[in-house]
Design an enzyme around this catalytic site. Structure first.
Site, short mmCIF file in Angstrom:
data_model
loop_
_atom_site.label_atom_id
_atom_site.label_comp_id
_atom_site.label_asym_id
_atom_site.label_seq_id
_atom_site.Cartn_x
_atom_site.Cartn_y
_atom_site.Cartn_z
N HIS A 23 0.82 -1.22 0.00
CA HIS A 23 0.00 0.00 0.00
C HIS A 23 0.85 1.26 0.00
CE1 HIS A 23 -3.64 -2.48 1.66
NE2 HIS A 23 -3.45 -2.62 0.37
N CYS A 36 4.75 15.08 -12.29
CA CYS A 36 6.05 14.67 -12.84
C CYS A 36 6.65 13.47 -12.09
CB CYS A 36 7.03 15.84 -12.84
SG CYS A 36 7.61 16.32 -11.20
N ASN A 68 -2.52 -12.97 16.12
CA ASN A 68 -3.54 -11.91 16.18
C ASN A 68 -4.38 -12.16 17.44
OD1 ASN A 68 -5.83 -10.19 15.68
ND2 ASN A 68 -5.45 -10.33 13.48
#
Ligand code: OAD
Length: 243
Positions: free
Chosen positions: A118, A129, A213
């Protein structure tokens, strides 16, 4: 009881281990996660991180970006989960960190091979540019910041809603996942495609899947072989005792 020694034995026997990480790995460093009651999207909405909105009103969008992403990142430090992952890379056991995080904490801990699916908050990019700037307080103090080269719009170099993922990072991540025989999933709910597919690619290659987790994720009942129901910093500190 979680058997950390058994987990470390599996890690030591692996031939090609990858780690797939999300916001939860940085929670103990003080970086907010996205979902849930205290999550970024719940507290602040997500409009400011949508590319169409950013293009319409950069000034307003930048105000929220600073408050929501940049202020919490000030003074953050890697925690034991980042530190032990870096140690595992130095030991030759961890081949790549594939992260959805934009906080740069894996690199700060010492990992060299990090695919940032990400993008990163550490740089800004000119939308015209494509000049990249290291994000500094000076850039953050402008409202909104502009490119010194061409006057174009500067945007944080991370993926907004409505944008595609960086293709080289995605390609490298998919290749490593398809080679892996062990995948550690750390601190992610597995809700956001296409990044969330990475552990499934590993599983297709018959990789063992270990998840860390404190709360079950989309992966837990689906593809996980060993579920470590614990905060990442604590779990990696325990594992470190057997490394
Ligand atoms: P989420 O906020 O969706 O999920 C965070 C996960 O971390 C949850 O599963 C928590 O249970 C877990 N967690 C919380 N504290 C933890 C701890 N101390 N140790 C380990 N795990 C912990 O964040 P992500 O899954 O990373 O994308 O979200 C994926 C993507 O959604 C983000 O990269 C972001 C967001 O929209 C973009 O902005 C493009």
């Amino acid at each position: 009881m979680i058997n950390y020694k058994e987990i470390v034995d599996i890690i030591k026997k692996s031939k090609y281990m990858i780690a797939f990480t999300g916001a939860g790995i940085s929670a103990e460093s003080g970086v907010p996660t996205f979902r849930g009651k205290e999550g970024v999207w719940e507290k602040h909405g997500s409009q400011f991180a949508e590319i169409d909105y950013f293009l319409k009103d950069q000034e307003d969008s930048w105000k929220s970006l600073k408050k929501v992403f940049y202020e919490p990142l000030k003074d953050t430090k890697p925690n034991m989960a980042h530190i032990v992952l870096a140690k595992l890379e130095r030991m030759g056991l961890l081949k790549a960190v594939i992260t959805q995080n934009i906080d740069g904490l894996h690199q700060e801990a010492g990992n060299k091979i990090v695919y940032e699916l990400h993008g990163t908050a550490k740089y800004a990019i000119c939308m015209k540019c494509k000049t990249k700037y290291r994000m500094t307080e000076d850039i953050l103090s402008l409202s909104p910041p502009k490119c010194e080269e061409c006057g174009g719009i500067l945007k944080p170099n991370f993926v907004f809603f409505g944008e595609t993922l960086p293709s080289i990072e995605l390609q490298n991540s998919m290749e490593d996942a398809s080679k892996s025989d062990l995948c550690l999933i750390v601190g992610t709910g597995g809700e956001v495609m296409p990044a969330a597919r990475i552990p499934y690619i590993a599983k297709q290659n018959k990789a063992k899947i270990i998840e860390i987790n404190p709360k079950p994720s989309n992966y837990t009942d689906d593809i996980v072989d060993i579920y470590v129901e614990e905060k990442a910093g604590i779990a990696f500190s325990e594992m470190d005792k057997y490394l």
